[in-house]
Design an enzyme around this catalytic site. Structure first.
Site, PDB file in Angstrom:
ATOM      1  N   ARG A 120     -12.357   4.895 -30.052  1.00  0.00           N
ATOM      2  CA  ARG A 120     -11.684   6.136 -29.647  1.00  0.00           C
ATOM      3  C   ARG A 120     -10.370   6.325 -30.402  1.00  0.00           C
ATOM      4  O   ARG A 120     -10.007   7.445 -30.771  1.00  0.00           O
ATOM      5  CB  ARG A 120     -11.453   6.124 -28.127  1.00  0.00           C
ATOM      6  CG  ARG A 120     -11.081   7.484 -27.580  1.00  0.00           C
ATOM      7  CD  ARG A 120     -11.163   7.519 -26.062  1.00  0.00           C
ATOM      8  NE  ARG A 120     -10.237   6.592 -25.437  1.00  0.00           N
ATOM      9  CZ  ARG A 120     -10.202   6.335 -24.136  1.00  0.00           C
ATOM     10  NH1 ARG A 120     -11.053   6.933 -23.315  1.00  0.00           N
ATOM     11  NH2 ARG A 120      -9.324   5.492 -23.640  1.00  0.00           N
ATOM     12  N   LYS A 140      -6.785  10.903 -27.523  1.00  0.00           N
ATOM     13  CA  LYS A 140      -5.693  10.343 -26.725  1.00  0.00           C
ATOM     14  C   LYS A 140      -4.411  10.431 -27.550  1.00  0.00           C
ATOM     15  O   LYS A 140      -3.995   9.459 -28.191  1.00  0.00           O
ATOM     16  CB  LYS A 140      -6.029   8.913 -26.327  1.00  0.00           C
ATOM     17  CG  LYS A 140      -5.401   8.507 -25.006  1.00  0.00           C
ATOM     18  CD  LYS A 140      -6.122   7.322 -24.408  1.00  0.00           C
ATOM     19  CE  LYS A 140      -5.356   6.659 -23.310  1.00  0.00           C
ATOM     20  NZ  LYS A 140      -5.070   7.501 -22.151  1.00  0.00           N
ATOM     21  N   GLU A 169     -10.261  17.756 -15.933  1.00  0.00           N
ATOM     22  CA  GLU A 169      -9.841  16.410 -15.544  1.00  0.00           C
ATOM     23  C   GLU A 169      -8.438  16.479 -14.974  1.00  0.00           C
ATOM     24  O   GLU A 169      -7.910  17.563 -14.737  1.00  0.00           O
ATOM     25  CB  GLU A 169      -9.942  15.457 -16.741  1.00  0.00           C
ATOM     26  CG  GLU A 169      -9.078  15.849 -17.919  1.00  0.00           C
ATOM     27  CD  GLU A 169      -9.130  14.806 -19.043  1.00  0.00           C
ATOM     28  OE1 GLU A 169      -9.331  13.618 -18.771  1.00  0.00           O
ATOM     29  OE2 GLU A 169      -8.938  15.202 -20.197  1.00  0.00           O
TER      30      GLU A 169
HETATM   31  N1  PLP Z   1      -8.392  11.200 -19.021  1.00  0.00           N
HETATM   32  C1  PLP Z   1      -7.133  11.062 -19.439  1.00  0.00           C
HETATM   33  C2  PLP Z   1      -6.359  12.296 -19.727  1.00  0.00           C
HETATM   34  C3  PLP Z   1      -6.584   9.782 -19.593  1.00  0.00           C
HETATM   35  O1  PLP Z   1      -5.328   9.632 -20.004  1.00  0.00           O
HETATM   36  C4  PLP Z   1      -7.364   8.651 -19.292  1.00  0.00           C
HETATM   37  C5  PLP Z   1      -6.826   7.303 -19.462  1.00  0.00           C
HETATM   38  O2  PLP Z   1      -7.060   6.632 -20.404  1.00  0.00           O
HETATM   39  C6  PLP Z   1      -8.676   8.842 -18.859  1.00  0.00           C
HETATM   40  C7  PLP Z   1      -9.155  10.131 -18.729  1.00  0.00           C
HETATM   41  C8  PLP Z   1      -9.548   7.693 -18.533  1.00  0.00           C
HETATM   42  O3  PLP Z   1     -10.025   7.076 -19.687  1.00  0.00           O
HETATM   43  P1  PLP Z   1     -10.397   5.526 -19.691  1.00  0.00           P
HETATM   44  O4  PLP Z   1     -11.401   5.348 -18.624  1.00  0.00           O
HETATM   45  O5  PLP Z   1     -10.982   5.321 -21.043  1.00  0.00           O
HETATM   46  O6  PLP Z   1      -9.152   4.787 -19.453  1.00  0.00           O
HETATM   47  C1  COI Z   2      -4.985   4.793 -18.918  1.00  0.00           C
HETATM   48  O1  COI Z   2      -5.654   4.885 -17.891  1.00  0.00           O
HETATM   49  O2  COI Z   2      -5.038   3.824 -19.668  1.00  0.00           O
HETATM   50  C2  COI Z   2      -4.103   5.858 -19.336  1.00  0.00           C
HETATM   51  O3  COI Z   2      -3.731   5.892 -20.449  1.00  0.00           O
HETATM   52  C3  COI Z   2      -3.686   6.865 -18.359  1.00  0.00           C
HETATM   53  C4  COI Z   2      -2.205   7.009 -18.333  1.00  0.00           C
HETATM   54  C5  COI Z   2      -1.917   8.246 -17.576  1.00  0.00           C
HETATM   55  C6  COI Z   2      -1.514   5.814 -17.749  1.00  0.00           C
END
Ligand code: PLP
Ligand code: COI
Length: 340
Positions: free
Chosen positions: A82, A184, A220
């Protein structure tokens, strides 16, 4: 190895510096070898690309102590992939995926004394990130970059641990069609700050963002994806090109289907149908799965039958299975667990 004296059980989600961080530099068209360093501060030029035009991206993953005492990371290869996608979208040189995983291993090993013990409820949060560091004044990508990883021990993202949350439908948009919602990048979070401060001021825990083109579909929150459970026990999650493809969500869909025998649907989810769902949760690395008890749409309350006291039964099963896999007492699918 002796653990640091930290009150693991009462950690919140905040930054505590640890001993070592990883740093690699991109200069003259290539990445250097990278190294672990001790200095937590970064010195850069006043005109650095990251400071002027926000050219910065990041990742988030966790290291856990398993029941039998190993330190493991959860699916770091997917974070590596990612970050590569995020880099391409912001015209940054991708940090090679295999080096990413190796750097995660190095930095977690070097900070093993900060990996919370099994059963403490805390984890070591790992924050890889990279940014443009040379001076850039005309609007263009930087030529030089730094890739770094720091770690910090954390507890639950939301105060109150697994108490159901109240969230509000936001009047602000998070991501534009064909924009950067699927990567991200720091810029997505900068523009969510006013929305989250506003939500908190109004007594809500988080925002539900809608698709900015039609404002009819659920996207989201500021830091997690949505997962819904229907009354007939299907797992439903929004399909959208403008949300972050959550690794937790992808893992939960797999767990739902292959461990719990549930039907899963990734599709458009309309705000209008949210009142029909039995359960709702926010999923992400930081959030794990945080149950949502209530969604408020401009004064109109949508209360899930699971209530405001505890997780609904299916979300609880998903939570138990996923965390069981991460903590090593449920067998993981091939390749999910990286032993440090
Ligand atoms: N959506 C957003 C905007 C996020 O910042 C995060 C955190 O990483 C997620 C979703 C969840 O992603 P992940 O499950 O890969 O941590
Ligand atoms: C994560 O879940 O790793 C994120 O980056 C989300 C953040 C809002 C702490």
């Amino acid at each position: 190895m002796e653990k640091k004296k930290i009150d693991w059980e009462n950690l919140g989600f905040s930054y505590i510096p640890t001993d070592k961080r990883y740093v690699a530099n991109f200069k003259d068209g290539k990445w250097d070898d990278g190294a672990l360093i001790t200095d937590a501060n970064i010195v850069m030029n006043e005109c650095a690309g990251v400071l002027q035009y926000a050219q910065t991206i990041f990742e988030g993953l966790k290291a856990y102590t398993t029941e039998d005492g190993h330190i493991v990371a959860f699916r770091p290869d997917l974070n590596a992939e990612r970050l590569v996608n995020s880099a391409k979208r912001l015209e940054m040189p991708p940090f090679p995926a295999e080096r990413f995983v190796d750097a995660v291993v190095q930095v977690v090993k070097a900070n093993a004394a900060y990996v919370p013990p099994y059963g403490s409820g805390a984890t070591l949060y790992i924050r890889p990130y990279m940014f443009g560091i040379n001076p850039v004044i005309g609007v263009k990508p930087a030529d030089e970059y730094q890739f770094r990883i720091f770690t910090t021990p954390v507890g639950p993202y939301f105060k109150g641990g697994v108490k159901p949350l109240t969230i509000c439908v936001s009047d602000f948009d998070r991501a534009a069609p064909h924009g950067t919602g699927h990567i991200k990048a720091g810029l997505n979070y900068a523009m969510s700050l006013h929305a989250i401060v506003t939500a908190h001021a109004n007594g809500f825990d988080e925002n539900m963002y809608l698709d900015s083109a039609t404002r009819t579909k659920v996207e989201e929150t500021g830091g997690a994806n949505f997962i819904f459970i229907t009354k007939d026990n299907k797992v439903v999650t929004p399909h959208s090109d403008t949300i972050l493809p959550s690794i937790t969500r992808r893992s939960l869909l797999y767990v739902a289907e292959h461990y719990l025998g549930l039907e899963v649907e990734e599709r458009d989810v309309y705000l209008e149908e949210v009142k029909e769902f039995a359960e709702c949760g926010l999923c992400g690395t930081a959030a794990v799965i945080s149950p949502v008890g209530k969604v408020v749409d401009h004064g109109k309350e949508i209360c899930f039958p699971s209530g405001m006291e505890k997780m609904g039964p299916t979300i609880q099963k998903l939570y138990d299975t996923l965390t069981g896999i991460q903590m090593g007492h449920i067998e993981a699918p091939e390749g999910w667990i990286k032993v440090i």
